[in-house]
Write an enzyme that holds these catalytic residues in place. Structure first.
Site, PDB file in Angstrom:
ATOM      1  N   CYS A 295     -33.816 -29.742 -27.956  1.00  0.00           N
ATOM      2  CA  CYS A 295     -34.455 -31.014 -27.604  1.00  0.00           C
ATOM      3  C   CYS A 295     -35.458 -31.401 -28.696  1.00  0.00           C
ATOM      4  CB  CYS A 295     -35.175 -30.877 -26.256  1.00  0.00           C
ATOM      5  SG  CYS A 295     -35.897 -32.448 -25.675  1.00  0.00           S
TER       6      CYS A 295
ATOM      7  N   CYS B 166     -38.297 -30.813 -19.151  1.00  0.00           N
ATOM      8  CA  CYS B 166     -37.781 -31.750 -20.157  1.00  0.00           C
ATOM      9  C   CYS B 166     -37.908 -33.201 -19.667  1.00  0.00           C
ATOM     10  CB  CYS B 166     -36.317 -31.428 -20.474  1.00  0.00           C
ATOM     11  SG  CYS B 166     -35.615 -32.509 -21.754  1.00  0.00           S
TER      12      CYS B 166
ATOM     13  N   ARG C 200     -42.908 -29.662 -28.334  1.00  0.00           N
ATOM     14  CA  ARG C 200     -43.358 -28.341 -27.880  1.00  0.00           C
ATOM     15  C   ARG C 200     -42.306 -27.258 -28.017  1.00  0.00           C
ATOM     16  NH1 ARG C 200     -44.821 -30.655 -22.078  1.00  0.00           N
ATOM     17  NH2 ARG C 200     -42.840 -31.656 -22.589  1.00  0.00           N
TER      18      ARG C 200
ATOM     19  N   ASP D 282     -38.312 -32.533 -28.224  1.00  0.00           N
ATOM     20  CA  ASP D 282     -39.671 -32.299 -27.718  1.00  0.00           C
ATOM     21  C   ASP D 282     -40.524 -31.492 -28.712  1.00  0.00           C
ATOM     22  OD1 ASP D 282     -41.901 -31.078 -26.163  1.00  0.00           O
ATOM     23  OD2 ASP D 282     -40.896 -32.035 -24.465  1.00  0.00           O
TER      24      ASP D 282
ATOM     25  N   HIS E 253     -35.021 -26.908 -22.252  1.00  0.00           N
ATOM     26  CA  HIS E 253     -36.338 -26.402 -21.864  1.00  0.00           C
ATOM     27  C   HIS E 253     -36.729 -26.963 -20.513  1.00  0.00           C
ATOM     28  CE1 HIS E 253     -38.787 -30.077 -22.836  1.00  0.00           C
ATOM     29  NE2 HIS E 253     -37.700 -30.347 -23.538  1.00  0.00           N
TER      30      HIS E 253
HETATM   31 CO    CO Z   1     -36.830 -32.159 -23.650  1.00  0.00          CO
END
Ligand code: CO
Length: 203
Positions: free
Chosen positions: A40, A99, A44, A42, A96
């Site tokens: 992803c 998400c 993080r 993302d 994750h």
């Molecule tokens: Co995500």
């Protein structure tokens, strides 16, 4: 502009050179990673950092909600290059928990283009209605959807013609599904590894 980032970059390059004066020269010549990471976008979930791999050791493709859509030219180009040219040995689909893409796919709000991108997740959601609706806690339900999504994307990757052809010519290649926990920093292997066409049938 962005002076702090440029300063960070120089300090990082210096540190790398102190450890290994030939590091960048060697990488400049060629890359030979054993792994393709499909994760992803993302912020993080920084791919290399999580699994402790240096530049040159991980080939990375990231998009919203770690999808491997069979018609997406970007993902397919990465996949073919990784399988046919770099000859990675492992492809890891990494979702994750928590998400935002997964949550946005099923919250019923209209956002525009991203609704089209997230459509495959709504399909997975619809296909698993009885299981998902039995989970009372909304957050846990979405986390389960993250897991189901990873499993589906592993299936997509393993069904792809580039992967199928690699197996047909005897290339060693496995496809794995993990879900990363933002809260603990630990990846959970979903136990959906596909190493050959027979494994794919069991998924
Ligand atoms: Co995500």
């Amino acid at each position: 502009m962005l002076d702090d980032l440029k300063a960070n970059n120089r300090a990082w390059a210096d540190r790398m050179l102190q450890r290994d004066p030939q590091f960048f020269k060697r990488l400049e010549a060629q890359q030979g990673p054993h792994y393709l990471w499909i994760g992803c976008s993302d912020s993080r979930v920084p791919a290399n950092e999580i699994v402790g791999l240096a530049p040159g050791e991980l080939f990375v493709h990231r998009n919203v909600a770690n999808l491997a859509p069979p018609q997406d030219a970007n993902y397919l180009s990465v996949l073919q290059f990784a399988v046919d040219v770099i000859k990675v040995r492992h492809i890891i689909v990494v979702g994750h928990y928590g998400c935002g893409g997964i949550a946005a796919a099923v919250d019923g709000k209209r956002r525009g283009l991203v609704d089209h991108w997230l459509h495959p997740i709504r399909e997975i959601y619809d296909e698993h209605q009885p299981e998902l609706m039995a989970i009372a806690d909304g957050k846990k339900r979405l986390d389960r959807l993250c897991e189901l999504n990873v499993k589906r994307q592993v299936k997509n990757v393993a069904s792809d013609i580039f992967v199928q052809e690699a197996w047909a010519r005897g290339q060693t290649l496995s496809v794995h599904g993990w879900v990363y926990s933002l809260g603990t920093g630990i990846v959970n292997d979903q136990d959906v590894t596909v190493q050959d066409p027979a494994d794919l049938k069991k998924l």
